[in-house]
Design a protein around this motif. Structure first.
Motif, PDB file in Angstrom:
ATOM      1  N   ASP A   1      40.575  39.181  48.244  1.00 40.22           N
ATOM      2  CA  ASP A   1      40.730  37.832  48.782  1.00 40.22           C
ATOM      3  C   ASP A   1      40.369  36.797  47.724  1.00 40.22           C
ATOM      4  OD1 ASP A   1      41.282  36.008  50.955  1.00 40.22           O
ATOM      5  OD2 ASP A   1      39.133  35.610  51.006  1.00 40.22           O
ATOM      6  N   ALA A   2      39.346  37.108  46.921  1.00 35.63           N
ATOM      7  CA  ALA A   2      38.936  36.184  45.861  1.00 35.63           C
ATOM      8  C   ALA A   2      40.072  35.960  44.870  1.00 35.63           C
ATOM      9  CB  ALA A   2      37.705  36.736  45.143  1.00 35.63           C
ATOM     10  N   HIS A   3      40.746  37.030  44.512  1.00 35.66           N
ATOM     11  CA  HIS A   3      41.854  36.924  43.559  1.00 35.66           C
ATOM     12  C   HIS A   3      42.979  36.077  44.140  1.00 35.66           C
ATOM     13  CE1 HIS A   3      43.719  38.326  39.836  1.00 35.66           C
ATOM     14  NE2 HIS A   3      44.857  38.372  40.502  1.00 35.66           N
ATOM     15  N   ARG A   4      43.263  36.270  45.417  1.00 32.08           N
ATOM     16  CA  ARG A   4      44.309  35.465  46.059  1.00 32.08           C
ATOM     17  C   ARG A   4      43.924  33.992  46.096  1.00 32.08           C
ATOM     18  NH1 ARG A   4      44.586  40.072  49.441  1.00 32.08           N
ATOM     19  NH2 ARG A   4      43.115  39.145  50.918  1.00 32.08           N
ATOM     20  N   ARG A   5      42.652  33.722  46.363  1.00 27.57           N
ATOM     21  CA  ARG A   5      42.200  32.329  46.399  1.00 27.57           C
ATOM     22  C   ARG A   5      42.336  31.682  45.033  1.00 27.57           C
ATOM     23  NH1 ARG A   5      36.683  32.111  50.117  1.00 27.57           N
ATOM     24  NH2 ARG A   5      37.446  33.393  51.833  1.00 27.57           N
ATOM     25  N   LEU A   6      41.966  32.429  43.984  1.00 30.19           N
ATOM     26  CA  LEU A   6      42.110  31.903  42.635  1.00 30.19           C
ATOM     27  C   LEU A   6      43.561  31.566  42.329  1.00 30.19           C
ATOM     28  CD1 LEU A   6      39.812  34.067  40.312  1.00 30.19           C
ATOM     29  CD2 LEU A   6      39.653  31.622  40.734  1.00 30.19           C
ATOM     30  N   GLU A   7      44.471  32.478  42.665  1.00 27.85           N
ATOM     31  CA  GLU A   7      45.884  32.253  42.391  1.00 27.85           C
ATOM     32  C   GLU A   7      46.396  31.026  43.139  1.00 27.85           C
ATOM     33  OE1 GLU A   7      47.559  36.065  43.449  1.00 27.85           O
ATOM     34  OE2 GLU A   7      47.852  36.546  41.327  1.00 27.85           O
ATOM     35  N   THR A   8      45.963  30.876  44.387  1.00 24.71           N
ATOM     36  CA  THR A   8      46.414  29.738  45.197  1.00 24.71           C
ATOM     37  C   THR A   8      45.925  28.422  44.610  1.00 24.71           C
ATOM     38  OG1 THR A   8      46.464  31.068  47.215  1.00 24.71           O
ATOM     39  CG2 THR A   8      46.342  28.685  47.486  1.00 24.71           C
ATOM     40  N   VAL A   9      44.637  28.371  44.278  1.00 23.49           N
ATOM     41  CA  VAL A   9      44.073  27.134  43.743  1.00 23.49           C
ATOM     42  C   VAL A   9      44.662  26.825  42.371  1.00 23.49           C
ATOM     43  CG1 VAL A   9      41.953  26.011  42.945  1.00 23.49           C
ATOM     44  CG2 VAL A   9      41.955  27.304  45.084  1.00 23.49           C
ATOM     45  N   ALA A  10      44.874  27.870  41.546  1.00 20.10           N
ATOM     46  CA  ALA A  10      45.398  27.662  40.197  1.00 20.10           C
ATOM     47  C   ALA A  10      46.751  26.964  40.215  1.00 20.10           C
ATOM     48  CB  ALA A  10      45.505  28.994  39.461  1.00 20.10           C
ATOM     49  N   GLN A  11      47.532  27.192  41.261  1.00 19.99           N
ATOM     50  CA  GLN A  11      48.838  26.557  41.358  1.00 19.99           C
ATOM     51  C   GLN A  11      48.752  25.080  41.740  1.00 19.99           C
ATOM     52  OE1 GLN A  11      51.692  28.076  40.464  1.00 19.99           O
ATOM     53  NE2 GLN A  11      50.354  29.762  39.858  1.00 19.99           N
ATOM     54  N   ARG A  12      47.584  24.652  42.202  1.00 13.40           N
ATOM     55  CA  ARG A  12      47.429  23.283  42.698  1.00 13.40           C
ATOM     56  C   ARG A  12      46.689  22.370  41.733  1.00 13.40           C
ATOM     57  NH1 ARG A  12      44.221  23.845  48.040  1.00 13.40           N
ATOM     58  NH2 ARG A  12      44.465  21.576  47.963  1.00 13.40           N
ATOM     59  N   VAL A  13      46.179  22.933  40.631  1.00 17.62           N
ATOM     60  CA  VAL A  13      45.305  22.143  39.766  1.00 17.62           C
ATOM     61  C   VAL A  13      45.793  22.148  38.318  1.00 17.62           C
ATOM     62  CG1 VAL A  13      43.323  22.632  41.251  1.00 17.62           C
ATOM     63  CG2 VAL A  13      43.748  24.080  39.249  1.00 17.62           C
ATOM     64  N   ASP A  14      45.200  21.257  37.524  1.00 19.16           N
ATOM     65  CA  ASP A  14      45.525  21.169  36.108  1.00 19.16           C
ATOM     66  C   ASP A  14      44.630  22.062  35.260  1.00 19.16           C
ATOM     67  OD1 ASP A  14      47.431  18.871  36.378  1.00 19.16           O
ATOM     68  OD2 ASP A  14      45.638  17.944  37.188  1.00 19.16           O
ATOM     69  N   ALA A  15      43.425  22.340  35.734  1.00 21.72           N
ATOM     70  CA  ALA A  15      42.465  23.157  34.995  1.00 21.72           C
ATOM     71  C   ALA A  15      41.448  23.718  35.970  1.00 21.72           C
ATOM     72  CB  ALA A  15      41.774  22.336  33.911  1.00 21.72           C
ATOM     73  N   MET A  16      40.779  24.804  35.545  1.00 22.34           N
ATOM     74  CA  MET A  16      39.758  25.440  36.369  1.00 22.34           C
ATOM     75  C   MET A  16      38.426  25.441  35.623  1.00 22.34           C
ATOM     76  SD  MET A  16      41.356  26.556  39.179  1.00 22.34           S
ATOM     77  CE  MET A  16      40.814  28.096  39.914  1.00 22.34           C
TER      78      MET A  16
END
Length: 331
Positions: free
Chosen positions: A111-126
């Motif tokens: 689930d953590a990996h999925r959350r990262l992928e989802t957020v990464a598509q919405r932002v400019d940087a992490m």
């Protein structure tokens, strides 16, 4: 269409060549702007997908007139360290007109990996603290600042945490107060960097150590309560203890109170992190503190550099933060 074999990141020029259009047309197509035909837009999108191209969202922001968005990744928002860091980062980002999206990974790795992928598509940087392996794949094409965690410096900006100055200051302080039997409660069976430094410094100072000087407990308040009870039984001669973090240390204060062990006259307690909760308990907690406002400043500076096109392993993308000892009542 074949993906580029080069290990270098795909650029907008690569997409333009593959689609047979100009760089400006790629920009307009990917930003869904007018004066680009549906056929051309589809060809550009197909080329970008085949080349695994991630648009520079900072550049997109200039086209659209929008400001960057940062994703802040934390492992457990229930730990007050992360809300304090989030507060500082949000304020620093807000001064630039940037937005912050929070990503709490939780306990399920998938689930953590999925959350990262989802957020990464919405932002400019992490930006964030993430366990080993989590950055791979999900953030392969996302500008990323890693805080105090396993990282590939060839791919990400890094803020390393040097714990030694703070732990050394704590042991110096305890030694000067007459403590000679200093225990540590760690958060994992494999010795953390914090425990490794503790062991080395005890040896350097010629202080007493034995296997009974170390305990392992969950890095939670309840873990600290139970660790205090165990330490009283396992090594009652202990006159000081270093906890993995402040949350555990506050739990230990309660555990010692329940066992009628007085802090600091019977045993001194030192935490790590310098959280606000340390000032809300009695006795107030002595802690090896990190300046979270400064940490946020550094993170914002590194994000800015990444969005300006600075790429690893440029030495400007590797910074170090240290702790200082905040002496209060518990030690």
């Amino acid at each position: 269409m074949n993906k580029l074999s080069s290990s270098k990141p795909t650029t907008i020029n690569d997409v333009a060549r593959a689609a047979g259009v100009s760089r400006q047309t790629v920009t307009r197509a990917l930003n869904n702007m007018p004066d680009v035909s549906a056929v051309t837009r589809e060809r550009v999108i197909a080329a970008a997908s085949a080349l695994n191209y991630r648009p520079n969202r900072a550049a997109q922001g200039l086209v659209r007139g929008s400001k960057p968005t940062i994703g802040l990744v934390v492992s457990d928002l229930r730990n007050p360290y992360y809300p304090e860091l989030a507060s500082e980062l949000t304020r620093k980002a807000g001064l630039r007109g940037w937005s912050v999206v929070l990503c709490d990974l939780g306990d399920d790795p998938d689930d953590a990996h999925r959350r990262l992928e989802t957020v990464a598509q919405r932002v400019d940087a992490m930006v964030g603290h993430v366990a080993a392996g989590e950055w791979k794949g999900a953030l392969a094409n996302t500008p990323t600042v890693v805080l105090d965690g396993p990282s590939d410096s060839a791919k990400h900006a890094v803020i390393a945490i040097d714990y030694e100055p703070g732990i050394r200051a704590a042991i110096d302080h305890l030694k000067s107060a007459g403590c000679s039997r200093i225990a540590m409660v760690d958060a994992g069976r494999a010795p953390s960097i914090r425990r490794q430094i503790y062991r080395r410094l005890l040896n350097e100072y010629g202080l007493q150590w034995s296997p009974d000087s170390e305990l392992v407990a969950p890095d939670t308040h309840d873990g600290g309560v139970r660790a205090a009870a165990r330490l009283c039984k396992q090594n009652p001669q202990t006159d000081a203890v270093l906890a993995f973090n402040d949350v555990m240390a506050v739990g230990m204060l309660k555990g010692f109170a329940r066992a009628d062990v007085n802090v600091p006259s019977d045993i001194a307690v030192v935490g790590i992190d310098g959280l606000d909760i340390g000032t809300l308990v009695t006795p107030e907690l002595t802690s090896i503190a990190i300046d979270k406002a400064k940490l946020a400043d550094i993170a914002i500076e590194l994000v800015d550099a990444l969005l300006d096109g600075v790429t690893p392993p440029d030495e400007r993308l590797h910074r170090t933060a240290t702790h200082t000892l905040a002496v209060r009542e518990s030690a």
